[in-house]
Design an enzyme around this catalytic site. Structure first.
Site: not given
Ligand code: NAI
Length: 452
Positions: A268, A297, A305-306, A358
Site C-alpha cells: 500500500d 489513484g 456539501a456531502n 480529486y
Molecule cells: P483503476 O482504479 O482502474 O486502477 C488504479 C490502481 O491503483 C488499482 O489497481 C488499485 O488497486 C491501485 N491502488 C489504489 N490505491 C492504492 C494504494 N494505496 N497503494 C497501491 N495501489 C493502489 O484506475 P485507472 O483508471 O487505471 O487510473 C490510473 C490513474 O490514472 C489514477 O491515478 C487516476 O486518477 C488517473 N486518471 C484516470 C483517468 C481515467 O479516465 N480512467 C482520467 C484521469 C486520470
C-alpha cells in the site's frame, strides 16, 4: 470497456446514418500494432513547410525525417494524387504574425488530402523567451493556430506542437523525440497539445523501437487499468518493470507482471516506509532504479456539501500525499537519465463537479511536478506529469451511461482514450530522448473541450 456507439458508426450503414443525421463520427484511431515493430511511422508522404525565415531549420528537419526512411516533400505539388501522412510546419525563426499566412494557407490547401490518422506537427519557439511584442505575438499565435486546427481535423488525424526554448536546436534529442512521438501511432489520443523542449539534454536512442533497454522502472497501481497498460508498454520498449499494488489486488498484479516477466510487489503506497520498501525490492532484483511512475489513484466523488472526512482524507493520502512522501526518497536515488512521471488529470486543470478532493490532489500533482523539475535536473533527471481526459477503464465504467456517453464525445476525436494511449505518453516521457522535457504536464485527452 467498449464504446458501442463507436463500433456502430465506424463502418457501413452506421457511418452513413451518423453523417446524415449530423451525429458525431468518431473513427478507430491509428494505434501502435503490438505485433509489428515495422509499421510505418506515418500513413503516407510527409510535407515539410516553413515561413521562409525558418527554411534552414526546415531543411534540417526534412533531413532527419529522411533518416527515418520517410517519403519527404518540400513542395505540396510533388505528391499530387496521394494522401499526405503528415505535414510538419517549421516556424522557429518567424519574426511577426505576418509570416504565418504563407505556410498556414499552404497547409490549408492540402488538408483535404490528409490520410486517415494523419499528423500535423508545428515546430516553433517559446513565447516566454522573447520580449519583442511582434516576436511574442507570432510565437503565441502558433498556439492559437494549432489548437484551432486540431479542432478542424477529421478521421483520427491530430495536430500537436513542439515548442523549443531559445537556444535549443531543432535537432536536439527531445525535439526529435517529441516530433517522432507526435508523428507516430503512439500519440493516437494526444491532440491539440504543445510540448515544450527546454534544453538540449537527452539522448537519441540506438533503437527507436526499444528506447528503454537497460532501464528499470517502478509502476504503482499496476494491477489493472492504466497501470497495467503502462507496465506492458514500458516492457515492450525494453524496460525491466516492478509493479506495485495493494495486497487485495495481488492476483491480478501477479498476472500482469508475469506476462512481462517483471516483478510484483504487494504494497500500500500510503505506508510510511513505502518508498524504502520499493527501493529495497528494486535493488535486490535489478540493482538500479531509473523510472518511477506514480499511477495508483482512487476516486471518492461527492459534492463538497456531502463530503466526509474519510472520503477527503483517503483520496488525498493515495493521490498526492503518498507520491510527495515517496519522492523525498526517490529524488536522492535517481541519477542521470532518471525519470519521475505522475498521473494528473484534466479534472486537476479544469475542475469537475463532485471532485473537489480529486481535483485538489491532481492539481497538486501538476504543482509538485513543476517544483520537482529543477531539483531533479541537478542530477540530470526529469519530472513530468500526464493528464488523461476520459479513458476507458474500470474507473470510468462506473460513471452512469448518459454522462459517460457525453464525457466520451466532448473532445476533438469524439471518443474515450484507451489505457494504452496514456501508457504511450508515459513511455515517451520515460525515454532517453525526452531528457529536455522537464516540469511539464502533457494532456492525453483527445483535445477535451474542458479546460482547453
Ligand atoms: P483503476 O482504479 O482502474 O486502477 C488504479 C490502481 O491503483 C488499482 O489497481 C488499485 O488497486 C491501485 N491502488 C489504489 N490505491 C492504492 C494504494 N494505496 N497503494 C497501491 N495501489 C493502489 O484506475 P485507472 O483508471 O487505471 O487510473 C490510473 C490513474 O490514472 C489514477 O491515478 C487516476 O486518477 C488517473 N486518471 C484516470 C483517468 C481515467 O479516465 N480512467 C482520467 C484521469 C486520470
Amino acid at each position: 470497456m467498449s464504446d458501442t456507439y463507436l463500433d456502430l458508426v465506424s463502418r457501413g450503414w452506421g457511418k452513413s446514418a451518423a453523417k446524415k443525421l449530423g451525429l458525431p463520427q468518431p473513427v478507430r484511431l491509428r494505434r501502435t500494432d503490438p505485433a509489428s515493430v515495422d509499421q510505418p511511422l506515418v500513413p503516407g508522404p510527409v510535407l515539410v513547410l516553413d515561413d521562409g525565415a525558418s527554411q534552414r531549420a526546415a531543411d534540417d528537419v526534412a533531413e532527419a525525417l529522411l533518416g527515418w526512411h520517410l517519403d519527404v516533400r518540400r513542395d505540396p505539388e510533388l505528391a499530387k494524387g496521394r494522401r499526405w501522412g503528415a505535414v510538419v510546419l517549421v516556424v522557429t525563426d518567424a519574426a511577426s504574425p505576418a509570416a504565418l499566412g504563407g505556410p498556414a494557407l499552404a497547409l490549408g490547401g492540402v488538408l483535404r488530402r490528409m490520410a486517415p490518422g494523419g499528423r500535423i506537427v508545428t515546430i516553433s519557439r517559446r513565447a516566454d523567451d522573447a520580449t519583442d511584442p511582434s516576436l511574442v505575438a507570432v510565437r503565441q499565435g502558433v498556439d492559437g493556430f494549432l489548437r484551432s486546427l486540431a479542432k478542424e481535423l477529421r478521421a483520427g488525424a491530430t495536430a500537436n506542437g513542439v515548442v523549443l526554448a531559445d537556444g535549443v536546436p531543432v535537432l536536439a534529442p527531445s525535439a526529435l523525440g517529441a516530433l517522432r512521438f507526435f508523428l507516430s501511432a503512439r500519440s493516437a489520443f494526444v491532440d491539440g497539445q504543445l510540448l515544450q523542449v527546454l534544453t538540449a539534454d537527452g539522448e537519441v536512442p540506438a533503437d527507436w523501437t526499444r528506447p528503454l533497454t537497460g532501464r528499470v522502472a517502478v509502476v504503482t497501481g499496476a494491477a489493472r487499468g492504466i497501470g497495467a497498460a503502462i507496465v506492458r508498454v514500458l516492457a515492450r520498449d525494453g524496460a525491466r518493470v516492478v509493479g506495485v499494488d495493494v495486497p487485495a489486488a495481488g492476483d491480478s498484479l501477479s498476472r500482469v507482471m508475469n506476462e512481462v516477466r517483471g516483478s510484483a510487489l504487494q504494497l500500500d503506497i500510503t505506508a510510511e516506509d513505502a518508498a524504502e520498501r520499493i527501493l529495497e525490492h528494486v535493488r535486490e532484483r535489478y540493482g538500479r532504479l531509473d523510472v518511477v511512475v506514480h499511477n495508483a489513484g482512487i476516486l471518492r466523488d461527492k459534492l463538497l456539501a456531502n463530503m466526509t472526512e474519510d472520503r477527503w482524507n483517503d483520496l488525498l493520502a493515495v493521490n498526492i500525499l503518498a507520491p510527495l512522501r515517496m519522492n523525498e526518497t526517490f529524488t536522492d536515488e535517481l541519477g542521470a537519465g532518471g525519470r519521475i512521471i505522475s498521473l494528473a488529470s484534466t479534472s486537476g486543470i479544469a475542475g469537475n463537479r463532485g471532485q473537489t478532493n480529486y481535483a485538489t490532489a491532481k492539481a497538486g500533482i501538476i504543482g509538485m511536478t513543476r517544483a520537482l523539475a529543477p531539483v531533479v535536473a541537478a542530477a540530470g533527471a526529469t519530472a513530468n506529469a500526464v493528464a488523461p481526459g476520459f479513458i476507458e477503464t474500470d474507473m470510468t465504467a462506473r460513471i452512469p451511461p448518459m454522462p459517460r456517453q457525453i464525457a466520451r464525445r466532448v473532445n476533438s476525436l469524439q471518443q474515450g482514450g484507451q489505457p494504452v494511449d496514456v501508457a504511450e505518453a508515459i513511455a515517451f516521457l520515460a525515454s532517453p530522448q525526452a531528457g529536455g522535457v522537464n516540469g511539464q504536464t502533457l494532456r492525453v485527452c483527445g483535445q477535451n473541450m474542458v479546460g482547453q
